[in-house]
Design a protein around this motif. Structure first.
Motif, PDB file in Angstrom:
ATOM      1  N   LEU A 168       0.842  -1.193   0.000  1.00 24.81           N
ATOM      2  CA  LEU A 168       0.000   0.000   0.000  1.00 24.81           C
ATOM      3  C   LEU A 168       0.879   1.246   0.000  1.00 24.81           C
ATOM      4  CD1 LEU A 168      -2.543  -1.250   2.693  1.00 24.81           C
ATOM      5  CD2 LEU A 168      -2.646  -1.548   0.208  1.00 24.81           C
ATOM      6  N   HIS A 169       0.309   2.350  -0.435  1.00 26.21           N
ATOM      7  CA  HIS A 169       1.085   3.581  -0.598  1.00 26.21           C
ATOM      8  C   HIS A 169       0.492   4.731   0.212  1.00 26.21           C
ATOM      9  CE1 HIS A 169       2.601   1.264  -3.997  1.00 26.21           C
ATOM     10  NE2 HIS A 169       3.623   2.099  -4.068  1.00 26.21           N
ATOM     11  N   SER A 170       1.372   5.510   0.812  1.00 27.19           N
ATOM     12  CA  SER A 170       0.954   6.695   1.563  1.00 27.19           C
ATOM     13  C   SER A 170       1.792   7.896   1.138  1.00 27.19           C
ATOM     14  CB  SER A 170       1.115   6.450   3.073  1.00 27.19           C
ATOM     15  OG  SER A 170       2.488   6.388   3.423  1.00 27.19           O
ATOM     16  N   TYR A 171       1.344   9.068   1.547  1.00 23.98           N
ATOM     17  CA  TYR A 171       2.070  10.306   1.248  1.00 23.98           C
ATOM     18  C   TYR A 171       2.012  11.207   2.467  1.00 23.98           C
ATOM     19  CZ  TYR A 171      -2.692  12.003   0.320  1.00 23.98           C
ATOM     20  OH  TYR A 171      -4.029  12.308   0.424  1.00 23.98           O
ATOM     21  N   LEU A 172       2.824  12.249   2.472  1.00 21.08           N
ATOM     22  CA  LEU A 172       2.852  13.181   3.590  1.00 21.08           C
ATOM     23  C   LEU A 172       1.920  14.360   3.329  1.00 21.08           C
ATOM     24  CD1 LEU A 172       6.671  13.354   4.449  1.00 21.08           C
ATOM     25  CD2 LEU A 172       4.888  12.065   5.639  1.00 21.08           C
ATOM     26  N   LYS A 173       1.222  14.743   4.371  1.00 22.47           N
ATOM     27  CA  LYS A 173       0.331  15.904   4.304  1.00 22.47           C
ATOM     28  C   LYS A 173       0.832  16.928   5.328  1.00 22.47           C
ATOM     29  CE  LYS A 173      -3.864  15.414   5.860  1.00 22.47           C
ATOM     30  NZ  LYS A 173      -5.276  14.987   5.983  1.00 22.47           N
ATOM     31  N   TYR A 174       1.128  18.134   4.852  1.00 23.86           N
ATOM     32  CA  TYR A 174       1.709  19.159   5.724  1.00 23.86           C
ATOM     33  C   TYR A 174       0.622  20.072   6.279  1.00 23.86           C
ATOM     34  CZ  TYR A 174       6.198  17.621   3.918  1.00 23.86           C
ATOM     35  OH  TYR A 174       7.297  16.868   3.597  1.00 23.86           O
ATOM     36  N   GLY A 175       0.776  20.423   7.549  1.00 27.68           N
ATOM     37  CA  GLY A 175      -0.192  21.299   8.205  1.00 27.68           C
ATOM     38  C   GLY A 175       0.250  22.754   8.160  1.00 27.68           C
ATOM     39  N   ASP A 176      -0.317  23.549   9.055  1.00 29.20           N
ATOM     40  CA  ASP A 176       0.076  24.953   9.187  1.00 29.20           C
ATOM     41  C   ASP A 176       1.308  25.068  10.076  1.00 29.20           C
ATOM     42  OD1 ASP A 176      -2.024  25.803   7.642  1.00 29.20           O
ATOM     43  OD2 ASP A 176      -3.337  26.255   9.348  1.00 29.20           O
ATOM     44  N   LEU A 177       2.066  26.116   9.854  1.00 28.45           N
ATOM     45  CA  LEU A 177       3.206  26.408  10.715  1.00 28.45           C
ATOM     46  C   LEU A 177       2.712  26.824  12.099  1.00 28.45           C
ATOM     47  CD1 LEU A 177       5.176  28.491   8.085  1.00 28.45           C
ATOM     48  CD2 LEU A 177       5.970  26.319   9.062  1.00 28.45           C
ATOM     49  N   ILE A 178       3.347  26.298  13.147  1.00 30.88           N
ATOM     50  CA  ILE A 178       2.950  26.594  14.533  1.00 30.88           C
ATOM     51  C   ILE A 178       4.151  27.182  15.264  1.00 30.88           C
ATOM     52  CG2 ILE A 178       2.094  25.633  16.704  1.00 30.88           C
ATOM     53  CD1 ILE A 178       0.791  23.390  15.070  1.00 30.88           C
ATOM     54  N   HIS A 179       3.938  28.317  15.908  1.00 32.05           N
ATOM     55  CA  HIS A 179       5.038  28.981  16.619  1.00 32.05           C
ATOM     56  C   HIS A 179       5.526  28.105  17.770  1.00 32.05           C
ATOM     57  CE1 HIS A 179       7.359  32.024  18.791  1.00 32.05           C
ATOM     58  NE2 HIS A 179       7.354  32.717  17.657  1.00 32.05           N
ATOM     59  N   LEU A 180       6.821  28.124  17.997  1.00 31.74           N
ATOM     60  CA  LEU A 180       7.431  27.262  18.994  1.00 31.74           C
ATOM     61  C   LEU A 180       6.961  27.591  20.415  1.00 31.74           C
ATOM     62  CD1 LEU A 180       9.505  24.946  18.832  1.00 31.74           C
ATOM     63  CD2 LEU A 180      11.271  26.585  19.448  1.00 31.74           C
ATOM     64  N   TYR A 181       6.674  28.853  20.689  1.00 30.96           N
ATOM     65  CA  TYR A 181       6.339  29.261  22.054  1.00 30.96           C
ATOM     66  C   TYR A 181       4.976  29.926  22.196  1.00 30.96           C
ATOM     67  CZ  TYR A 181      11.314  28.413  22.795  1.00 30.96           C
ATOM     68  OH  TYR A 181      12.550  27.832  22.844  1.00 30.96           O
ATOM     69  N   ARG A 182       4.498  30.546  21.129  1.00 31.07           N
ATOM     70  CA  ARG A 182       3.236  31.276  21.232  1.00 31.07           C
ATOM     71  C   ARG A 182       2.128  30.536  20.497  1.00 31.07           C
ATOM     72  NH1 ARG A 182       6.967  35.468  20.062  1.00 31.07           N
ATOM     73  NH2 ARG A 182       6.278  35.640  17.912  1.00 31.07           N
ATOM     74  N   ASN A 183       0.912  30.843  20.845  1.00 28.10           N
ATOM     75  CA  ASN A 183      -0.252  30.218  20.209  1.00 28.10           C
ATOM     76  C   ASN A 183      -0.548  30.924  18.890  1.00 28.10           C
ATOM     77  OD1 ASN A 183      -2.485  28.580  19.810  1.00 28.10           O
ATOM     78  ND2 ASN A 183      -3.840  29.908  21.013  1.00 28.10           N
ATOM     79  N   GLU A 184       0.360  30.738  17.946  1.00 28.51           N
ATOM     80  CA  GLU A 184       0.243  31.398  16.644  1.00 28.51           C
ATOM     81  C   GLU A 184       0.414  30.371  15.536  1.00 28.51           C
ATOM     82  OE1 GLU A 184       3.061  34.521  16.190  1.00 28.51           O
ATOM     83  OE2 GLU A 184       2.445  35.590  18.009  1.00 28.51           O
ATOM     84  N   ARG A 185      -0.398  30.530  14.499  1.00 30.12           N
ATOM     85  CA  ARG A 185      -0.309  29.670  13.322  1.00 30.12           C
ATOM     86  C   ARG A 185      -0.260  30.533  12.069  1.00 30.12           C
ATOM     87  NH1 ARG A 185      -2.476  24.210  13.468  1.00 30.12           N
ATOM     88  NH2 ARG A 185      -2.815  23.554  15.617  1.00 30.12           N
ATOM     89  N   GLN A 186       0.366  30.021  11.037  1.00 26.81           N
ATOM     90  CA  GLN A 186       0.273  30.647   9.734  1.00 26.81           C
ATOM     91  C   GLN A 186       0.497  29.594   8.655  1.00 26.81           C
ATOM     92  OE1 GLN A 186       3.865  33.360  10.774  1.00 26.81           O
ATOM     93  NE2 GLN A 186       3.866  33.211   8.549  1.00 26.81           N
ATOM     94  N   THR A 187      -0.079  29.839   7.499  1.00 26.47           N
ATOM     95  CA  THR A 187      -0.004  28.860   6.420  1.00 26.47           C
ATOM     96  C   THR A 187       1.346  28.951   5.718  1.00 26.47           C
ATOM     97  OG1 THR A 187      -0.912  30.379   4.774  1.00 26.47           O
ATOM     98  CG2 THR A 187      -2.490  29.067   6.068  1.00 26.47           C
ATOM     99  N   LEU A 188       1.695  27.913   5.025  1.00 25.97           N
ATOM    100  CA  LEU A 188       2.911  27.954   4.203  1.00 25.97           C
ATOM    101  C   LEU A 188       2.781  29.002   3.099  1.00 25.97           C
ATOM    102  CD1 LEU A 188       3.844  24.174   3.863  1.00 25.97           C
ATOM    103  CD2 LEU A 188       5.249  25.974   4.887  1.00 25.97           C
ATOM    104  N   GLU A 189       1.556  29.153   2.601  1.00 23.62           N
ATOM    105  CA  GLU A 189       1.318  30.144   1.542  1.00 23.62           C
ATOM    106  C   GLU A 189       1.665  31.552   2.023  1.00 23.62           C
ATOM    107  OE1 GLU A 189       0.626  31.129  -2.261  1.00 23.62           O
ATOM    108  OE2 GLU A 189       0.355  29.081  -1.505  1.00 23.62           O
ATOM    109  N   SER A 190       1.494  31.811   3.326  1.00 24.85           N
ATOM    110  CA  SER A 190       1.750  33.151   3.870  1.00 24.85           C
ATOM    111  C   SER A 190       3.234  33.492   3.919  1.00 24.85           C
ATOM    112  CB  SER A 190       1.147  33.283   5.269  1.00 24.85           C
ATOM    113  OG  SER A 190       1.864  32.497   6.196  1.00 24.85           O
TER     114      SER A 190
END
Length: 353
Positions: free
Chosen positions: A213-235
């Protein structure tokens, strides 16, 4: 190139290693060395190579799939500075249990996470209070007989000449694959052509009862190491990316980031590397020395566990430093097959069935 030539000089030692691995394999196959079985579902996620095949996101996939059950994940805890059986709790750090177990513990609050070099002893500690035990990276640990073995192969490594340690990265002989219940080819390209799927089958030469069977990787949003902040790769498109990794195979991550980055400056460390203050000071100095206005530091989720260690926060907290989570996903038909295999195995082997 020099490294490759030096590795070829180690081929005689690889032959000695191959003989030792093969002898040990035969001793288990003949029953001279004994494997211990347990009366509950035990699923092993493993590979033949050293690191980099996607065991961690595959283990997390299983946790999500089996969320109706009480799960324990048992790992050796590579990189930890402790010994023996330890169950993760709120005091756990990468130094006490390892970076991957810490990631499991912090991500899945309903799951028990434990580490132990001796998998048999670890399962004995966990079996009475859990429905399922997932063994993270235990395919070569023949002292325990898992009920279901998932063996991972990285897509880009199939079809390439690979050697056993120390000349290469293989820690087990290729014939050991015959013990697996399913072959999962990881980090496949999207879309995946039928000819590529067939090439995997031709390379792995499975038994009739071993699905490939075959799988692939799905990437999420960037998450700040210390703060509750997210941003997309597109940003961060056209940003200068300072990439910091201590994993076995950062190539797929680099390929993903190249879709967005104007440039990538990569500081690469070995798998499970224990970052030091001087490492991070030099890395920070390089980042601060860049004249680019739009710039960002990116690391992996696994590395983030070690970067959050005591003493590093003062160095990093004011920087735009984010980690990029990944998940494993299977192609549609393969997902149906894989999920059914796992769920049917668990249902058929529950203690209260």
């Amino acid at each position: 190139m020099l490294v490759n030539y030096l590795r070829l000089l180690l081929l005689p030692f690889s032959l000695v290693y191959a003989m030792a691995v093969t002898l040990r394999k035969k001793l288990y196959d003949w029953g001279i060395m004994r494997s211990v079985s347990f009366d509950l579902p035990v699923i092993c996620v493993g590979n033949l190579a050293v690191g980099g095949s996607g065991k961690t996101p595959t283990t997390e996939y299983l946790v999500r799939l089996l969320s109706d059950y009480k799960i324990a994940i048992l790992s050796r805890g590579y990189g930890r500075k402790t010994k023996g059986f330890i169950m993760a709790d709120h005091n756990a750090t990468a130094e006490t249990i390892g970076d991957e177990p810490l990631q499991y513990y912090q991500k899945f609050k309903q799951v028990t996470v434990a580490v132990c070099e001796d998998r048999v002893a670890g399962v004995r500690q966990l079996q009475n209070n859990h429905d399922i035990i997932i063994l993270d990276d235990a395919f070569q640990h023949r002292a325990i007989k898992a009920g279901f073995n998932i063996l991972l192969f990285e897509f880009r490594k199939l079809g390439t000449l690979q050697f056993l340690l120390p000349a290469g990265n293989l820690r087990d002989v290729f014939s050991s694959r015959k013990r697996a219940d399913v072959f999962l080819v990881t980090k496949s390209p999207v879309p995946l052509l039928h000819v590529a799927q067939q090439a995997s089958v031709n390379e792995l030469q499975p038994n009739a009862d071993q699905p490939v069977l075959h799988s692939y990787l799905k990437y999420g949003d960037l998450i700040h190491l210390y703060r509750n902040e997210r941003q997309t790769l597109e940003s961060v498109k056209n940003f200068e990316i300072f990439l910091l990794t201590g994993i076995a195979n950062p190539d797929p991550l680099i390929e993903e980031l190249e879709k967005y980055a104007a440039s990538i400056k990569h500081e690469k460390f070995p798998d499970h590397y224990a970052f030091k203050n001087d490492d991070l000071k030099q890395f920070k100095s390089a980042f601060m020395g860049s004249n680019k206005k739009d710039k960002i530091i990116i690391t992996t989720e696994k590395d983030s566990k070690r970067l959050r260690a005591t003493g590093f926060k003062d160095l990093l907290v004011d920087l735009p430093i984010y980690y990029l989570p990944i998940e494993v996903e299977l192609f549609e038909e393969d997902k149906i097959t894989f999920d059914e295999l796992i769920l049917n195995y668990v249902k058929s082997n529950r203690r209260n069935r």
